[in-house]
Write a protein that holds these residues in place. Structure first.
Motif, short mmCIF file in Angstrom:
data_model
loop_
_atom_site.label_atom_id
_atom_site.label_comp_id
_atom_site.label_asym_id
_atom_site.label_seq_id
_atom_site.Cartn_x
_atom_site.Cartn_y
_atom_site.Cartn_z
N UNK A 180 0.66 -1.01 -0.05
CA UNK A 180 0.08 -0.01 -0.05
C UNK A 180 0.98 1.18 -0.02
N UNK A 181 1.83 1.08 0.82
CA UNK A 181 2.81 2.37 1.12
C UNK A 181 3.49 2.77 -0.13
N UNK A 182 4.07 1.58 -0.81
CA UNK A 182 4.74 1.76 -2.36
C UNK A 182 3.68 2.56 -3.16
N UNK A 183 2.58 1.94 -3.56
CA UNK A 183 1.63 2.33 -4.44
C UNK A 183 1.39 3.94 -4.17
N UNK A 184 1.04 4.22 -2.80
CA UNK A 184 0.58 5.65 -2.45
C UNK A 184 2.11 6.48 -2.72
#
Ligand code: PLP
Length: 346
Positions: free
Chosen positions: A226-230
């Motif tokens: 999630x953090x990577x895509x955000x």
């Protein structure tokens, strides 16, 4: 193993089946298997893929009512709640929702939309082809009945496999439904899955690739994905905002898997995309009424910081060549700042 790996991503303890076919096959299976011709469904499209889901329902003889939303915006939970409250005779047998609308770069808030159903018994069907795995998803807790995703998006496997999760209530409805179906028949897929089989020859190579995709996903951990895509989506948005390029999605409705930008006034989407392609960079264009008006940048797949920065550098160079004076390196610097300020977690 694939089905086991998918369960926490769907957020379900219900049964999941893998179907040979792309995401659209999974959506067709969901619609064709759940209803009988003449039943009414409420489709709430927020873009081209939502419209396509409505078109599938029409093709299978369902009476489709549209709850329309302006493209670029997310579906308003209150609008859905109001329509369902007004359906006192409970004629609406199903509601068709899109989680992440790839054509507009919009993500619907499925947690908030879940609350809009109240006591209405309509079957809740979700297209999460480009959303599942990118943000927290709690199918069971939210009360969704059928959720469809595909191998080639967040899970970064090749295309050709659809994954469909269904609730106990959905399986009951599927058993009773009389819609025409053969290849994309969820009841048949479930029956064979109980013996570890599929009704038809499965795309084994894609299943093997998806197994690797799932191993990588779980090794990194969902929170890190999630953090990577955000982080990537924020870097692209920051690039655009710095250069005065308008986002197509409204504040609060931004997708993390695809960023949709309005083409700067005076420039042509086709020219920008052609010049980017000459540099080895592919941006999506607009579909339907957005054709020529927007550009779409995906963050899914095996993307690295270096890939993203190379893409944005090429974009800024093309914008500069085409006369956008602000495109003097400031955009790239802004994206770089976001990436360096946010630690890499996956
Ligand atoms: N729904 C959404 C939101 C999508 O993004 C896509 C494909 O991009 C589809 C459905 C259709 O999936 P497929 O092209 O795998 O059939």
């Amino acid at each position: 193993r694939v089905v086991r790996g998918m369960a926490p991503i769907f957020g379900t303890s219900g049964e999941i089946v893998a179907l040979g076919g792309s995401g659209t096959g999974g959506l067709q299976a969901a619609v064709a298997s759940s209803f009988s011709p003449g039943e009414r469904v409420l489709a709430a499209p927020v873009g081209i893929f939502g419209e396509r889901l409505a078109a599938i329902a029409r093709a299978f003889g369902l009476e489709v009512e549209l709850l329309e939303t302006r493209y670029g915006s997310a579906l308003d939970p209150e609008a859905l709640a109001a329509r369902l409250r007004a359906d006192r005779e409970q004629r609406i047998a199903g509601v068709l929702l899109t989680h992440n609308e790839t054509s507009t770069g919009v993500q619907n808030d499925l947690g908030a939309l879940a609350a809009a159903f109240g006591e209405h018994p309509a079957l809740r069907i979700v297209d999460s082809v480009s959303g599942l795995g990118a943000t927290p998803f709690a199918m069971d807790a939210w009360g969704y009945d059928i959720v469809v995703t595909a191998s080639q998006k967040v899970l970064a496997a090749p295309p050709g496999l659809a994954l469909v999760a269904a609730s106990a209530r959905a399986w009951e409805r599927i058993a009773a439904a009389r819609g025409p179906r053969f290849y994309f028949d969820l009841a048949k897929a479930r029956q064979f899955a109980h013996d570890g089989q599929t009704p038809w020859t499965p795309p084994l190579s894609i299943l093997a690739a998806l197994e690797v995709g799932l191993e990588r996903y779980h090794a990194a951990g969902a929170a890190a994905v999630y953090a990577r895509l955000e982080r990537y989506a924020r870097a692209i948005r920051s690039f655009a905002e710095t250069l005065g390029i308008e986002l197509f999605s409204r504040p609060g409705a931004h997708s993390v898997t695809v960023v949709a930008l309005r083409v700067p006034p005076g420039l042509e989407a086709g020219t920008i995309r052609t010049r980017l392609r000459e540099r080895g960079i592919v941006f999506g264009g607009g579909q339907g009424p957005m054709k020529g008006k927007i550009l779409r940048i995906g963050t899914m797949g095996d993307l690295s910081d270096a890939d993203l920065l190379a893409g944005l550098e090429a974009f800024e160079t093309v914008l500069c060549e085409l006369g956008l004076n602000a495109a003097d390196g400031r955009g790239l610097a802004a994206a770089h700042r976001v990436l360096s300020a946010t630690p890499v977690t996956a």
